[in-house]
Design a protein around this motif. Sequence first.
Motif, PDB file in Angstrom:
ATOM      1  N   GLY A 185      55.160 -44.509  78.664  1.00  0.00           N
ATOM      2  CA  GLY A 185      55.973 -45.528  77.984  1.00  0.00           C
ATOM      3  C   GLY A 185      57.336 -45.758  78.621  1.00  0.00           C
ATOM      4  N   ASN A 201      58.847 -44.753  70.218  1.00  0.00           N
ATOM      5  CA  ASN A 201      59.285 -43.366  70.480  1.00  0.00           C
ATOM      6  C   ASN A 201      60.245 -42.899  69.382  1.00  0.00           C
ATOM      7  OD1 ASN A 201      57.865 -43.096  72.808  1.00  0.00           O
ATOM      8  ND2 ASN A 201      59.594 -43.383  74.202  1.00  0.00           N
ATOM      9  N   ASN A 225      58.052 -49.839  73.219  1.00  0.00           N
ATOM     10  CA  ASN A 225      57.913 -48.441  73.662  1.00  0.00           C
ATOM     11  C   ASN A 225      59.085 -47.598  73.168  1.00  0.00           C
ATOM     12  OD1 ASN A 225      55.545 -48.924  74.938  1.00  0.00           O
ATOM     13  ND2 ASN A 225      56.381 -49.021  77.007  1.00  0.00           N
ATOM     14  N   LYS A 273      58.156 -42.118  66.510  1.00  0.00           N
ATOM     15  CA  LYS A 273      57.254 -40.986  66.768  1.00  0.00           C
ATOM     16  C   LYS A 273      57.984 -39.653  66.791  1.00  0.00           C
ATOM     17  CE  LYS A 273      55.154 -41.846  70.665  1.00  0.00           C
ATOM     18  NZ  LYS A 273      54.228 -41.949  71.825  1.00  0.00           N
TER      19      LYS A 273
HETATM   20 MG   LIG Z   1      56.419 -43.480  74.376  1.00  0.00          MG
END
Ligand SMILES: [Mg+2]
Length: 455
Positions: free
Chosen positions: A412, A349, A345, A352
């Motif tokens: 997340g 991130n 997670n 992302k």
């Molecule tokens: Mg996340």
Amino acid sequence: MTGVSLRSLLFAALALVAATLFVIDYSQPRQRILPVSVGLAVTAVGTTFLLLRSWNMRIARLRRLAESLPGGALRDRPAGEKTLDLLERSLAGVAIEVHKLLDQMNFESARRDAILSGMTEGVLAVDHELRVTFCNPAFLKAIGFRGTKFEGLSLLELARDPELLDLLREVLSAGEPRQLHFKLLAANARTFDVHATPLATASGPGAIAILHDTTDLERLEQIRKDFVANVSHELRTPLAGIIGYADTLLDGALGDAENNLKFIEVIRTNAMRLASLASDLLVLSELESGADGEQELISIPEVVDAVFATVESEARLREVCLIRDEIDSVYVRGSRLRLEQALLNVVANAVKFNRPGGEVRVSAGQNQDQQVVIAVADTGVGIASQDLARIFERFYRVDKARSRQVGGTGLGLSIVKHVMERMHGAVNVESQLGKGSTFALLLPGAPAPDGNLTS
Ligand SMILES: [Mg+2]
Ligand SMILES: Nc1ncnc2c1ncn2[C@@H]1O[C@H](COP(=O)(O)OP(=O)(O)OP(=O)(O)O)[C@@H](O)[C@H]1O
């Protein structure tokens, strides 16, 4: 002294007087004063007799009183036993009983104090003038009272709350129980359920109130409501996409060779989003129910490898460079599946919320406190300080539009936080807006299979 011996004494005195009067030679002047002396003696004996009789009667009354007291009744009363002895035995019985009662009272009062002090509910008692006669530590804590003397204070002085005052006033005047749900301003505006009822005391009528703090319950209820609203909202968007595109296909787009695959792709993406939401919710509920998962010795380099293998393609797609910094061969104990999920997670991130050409560096080692630290540093968009404290909340996203666009529901990091707590660790974050963020997972280190803490 008994009545019989008193009477004997009196008769003996009278006999002495008679004998004296009989043997006196009245021709002798010196012997003539003898009757006077004898008379005086008789008077003295008579007075003594009367005094002793009244004293005896009083002792008998005292004995009867003693026998009527708890523990004072005598079971055996041997014939001829003196009244004073009986009284003494009765009083000894009373003394034993009084000690027993005092012990019992002390025990009961200690027990009552312990119960009232241990209660989480606040307890308050007032007299008919609304002056405090008693309150427990929970009540004093609720109103933030820091003094020591509260007895005799007026309720308004102590709690400064007109609603509570009105409630107790009403209970006193109506003589009936009342209830109230209110915000106590003196207690940082915490909310309470109050049950107040009349209380008859030795000094007259009064009232007693039990205050139950409902603030945390209400907060939890609000969290639950928000959670349900958020889940419904997150379900609605992908479902609308699936239904909309399926309808379009059914309405003829199925034959549209140019677009039909694109529509099916959108349906698939939305269905994947729903599946990911369902799986995140399941993980959260498992974590919150306290299930720890299978416990095993986990090699951190292996976890990092597994996470890299999963995010590699996504990083390539976003043109983000994944860098495996120094990764020491350290171990922790817990659920490998959960730890992998938590690190995934955080790394996902970092990929992302990055930009093309950006990088994500992952390192692992041990700090001075023998804790294992896994650090994930990115050169992404960063997080503003006011958002930093909230990103671990369920469904919290700094930029909702961007998150949705990159496929995120905001669960997340709350999963990361829960996993770390269950593994007796923590998650820290430092970030600079526009420059990047560093997330650090801290966990208690475990000895390597060869017995060393690091290898
Ligand atoms: Mg996340
Ligand atoms: N490395 C990061 N850089 C910038 N912002 C971040 C970073 N990590 C998290 N955030 C911010 O914190 C929010 C919460 O993160 P979280 O992982 O909980 O949700 P998400 O990634 O949006 O959705 P999900 O993880 O459920 O798919 C994100 O929406 C994002 O705004």
